[in-house]
Design a protein around this motif. Sequence first.
Motif, PDB file in Angstrom:
ATOM      1  N   ILE A 188      23.343 -56.479  45.271  1.00  0.00           N
ATOM      2  CA  ILE A 188      22.295 -57.025  44.397  1.00  0.00           C
ATOM      3  C   ILE A 188      22.909 -57.813  43.258  1.00  0.00           C
ATOM      4  O   ILE A 188      22.417 -58.888  42.894  1.00  0.00           O
ATOM      5  N   GLN A 189      24.008 -57.342  42.689  1.00  0.00           N
ATOM      6  CA  GLN A 189      24.678 -58.074  41.610  1.00  0.00           C
ATOM      7  C   GLN A 189      25.207 -59.415  42.102  1.00  0.00           C
ATOM      8  O   GLN A 189      25.071 -60.432  41.420  1.00  0.00           O
ATOM      9  N   ILE A 190      25.818 -59.425  43.270  1.00  0.00           N
ATOM     10  CA  ILE A 190      26.316 -60.686  43.832  1.00  0.00           C
ATOM     11  C   ILE A 190      25.159 -61.637  44.095  1.00  0.00           C
ATOM     12  O   ILE A 190      25.233 -62.829  43.805  1.00  0.00           O
ATOM     13  N   PHE A 191      24.065 -61.118  44.619  1.00  0.00           N
ATOM     14  CA  PHE A 191      22.880 -61.933  44.877  1.00  0.00           C
ATOM     15  C   PHE A 191      22.349 -62.539  43.578  1.00  0.00           C
ATOM     16  O   PHE A 191      22.005 -63.727  43.527  1.00  0.00           O
ATOM     17  N   LEU A 192      22.282 -61.766  42.508  1.00  0.00           N
ATOM     18  CA  LEU A 192      21.801 -62.266  41.216  1.00  0.00           C
ATOM     19  C   LEU A 192      22.727 -63.339  40.650  1.00  0.00           C
ATOM     20  O   LEU A 192      22.261 -64.320  40.048  1.00  0.00           O
ATOM     21  N   VAL A 193      24.020 -63.183  40.829  1.00  0.00           N
ATOM     22  CA  VAL A 193      24.974 -64.202  40.359  1.00  0.00           C
ATOM     23  C   VAL A 193      24.733 -65.514  41.096  1.00  0.00           C
ATOM     24  O   VAL A 193      24.696 -66.595  40.479  1.00  0.00           O
ATOM     25  N   PHE A 194      24.557 -65.462  42.393  1.00  0.00           N
ATOM     26  CA  PHE A 194      24.299 -66.684  43.142  1.00  0.00           C
ATOM     27  C   PHE A 194      22.960 -67.310  42.770  1.00  0.00           C
ATOM     28  O   PHE A 194      22.842 -68.539  42.723  1.00  0.00           O
ATOM     29  N   ILE A 195      21.963 -66.508  42.498  1.00  0.00           N
ATOM     30  CA  ILE A 195      20.678 -67.056  42.044  1.00  0.00           C
ATOM     31  C   ILE A 195      20.848 -67.744  40.694  1.00  0.00           C
ATOM     32  O   ILE A 195      20.311 -68.833  40.460  1.00  0.00           O
TER      33      ILE A 195
ATOM     34  N   TYR B 221      22.531 -71.079  41.277  1.00  0.00           N
ATOM     35  CA  TYR B 221      21.593 -72.017  41.904  1.00  0.00           C
ATOM     36  C   TYR B 221      20.584 -72.554  40.889  1.00  0.00           C
ATOM     37  O   TYR B 221      20.327 -73.767  40.835  1.00  0.00           O
ATOM     38  N   VAL B 222      20.022 -71.687  40.078  1.00  0.00           N
ATOM     39  CA  VAL B 222      19.044 -72.108  39.071  1.00  0.00           C
ATOM     40  C   VAL B 222      19.705 -73.025  38.041  1.00  0.00           C
ATOM     41  O   VAL B 222      19.116 -74.011  37.605  1.00  0.00           O
ATOM     42  N   SER B 223      20.941 -72.733  37.675  1.00  0.00           N
ATOM     43  CA  SER B 223      21.665 -73.570  36.707  1.00  0.00           C
ATOM     44  C   SER B 223      21.868 -74.976  37.250  1.00  0.00           C
ATOM     45  O   SER B 223      21.628 -75.963  36.546  1.00  0.00           O
ATOM     46  N   PHE B 224      22.331 -75.092  38.485  1.00  0.00           N
ATOM     47  CA  PHE B 224      22.532 -76.412  39.072  1.00  0.00           C
ATOM     48  C   PHE B 224      21.213 -77.161  39.239  1.00  0.00           C
ATOM     49  O   PHE B 224      21.151 -78.375  39.052  1.00  0.00           O
ATOM     50  N   THR B 225      20.164 -76.455  39.579  1.00  0.00           N
ATOM     51  CA  THR B 225      18.859 -77.092  39.704  1.00  0.00           C
ATOM     52  C   THR B 225      18.376 -77.620  38.359  1.00  0.00           C
ATOM     53  O   THR B 225      17.867 -78.741  38.262  1.00  0.00           O
ATOM     54  N   ALA B 226      18.565 -76.845  37.307  1.00  0.00           N
ATOM     55  CA  ALA B 226      18.164 -77.289  35.964  1.00  0.00           C
ATOM     56  C   ALA B 226      18.964 -78.508  35.531  1.00  0.00           C
ATOM     57  O   ALA B 226      18.401 -79.453  34.958  1.00  0.00           O
TER      58      ALA B 226
END
Length: 157
Positions: A11-18, A21-26
């Motif tokens: 779950i921690q790894i998944f949250l880091v990737f999210i 992803y959100v940072s690059f999208t922004a």
Amino acid sequence: MRDAFGGAFMIQIFLVFILIYVSFTALALNYAKAFKVKNRIIEYIETNEQVNISDMTAQELINMETFFEEEIHGKMNYYGSLECTNTEEEKYCKNGIQIVEQKSGTNTIGKYYKVTTSFGWSIQFFNVINKISGKPDEKAPFSNWKISGETRLIVNN
């Protein structure tokens, strides 16, 4: 116990990737907005054939300011963080929009203008890390990126 630890780690790894992803999208959306603003300003200058931005009449200046206020700041919701340089070539600099007259050598037919917009990013999450590590006075990392473009030749009347 091993399964619970593995699940929490995943779950921690998944949250880091999210988060990545959100940072690059922004960043991509902010870049697109600044690019669109730059193109809209160039279109306005070319359409209205603003040859001497520094020597505009009061009405022309009011029209340009109204356009920036309604279209750029109102509809597009753009407020950049570009700093003014106050050079002789700089003809307009306000609210993240910079218009600079380009040197054209021996050209006496008209002028070129370089329009620069900017967008910035700041990672506020690092403030929490700084407080934990005992450095609460430091600010979050901030960067300001510029996007520039030139107008076509605007001929003197």
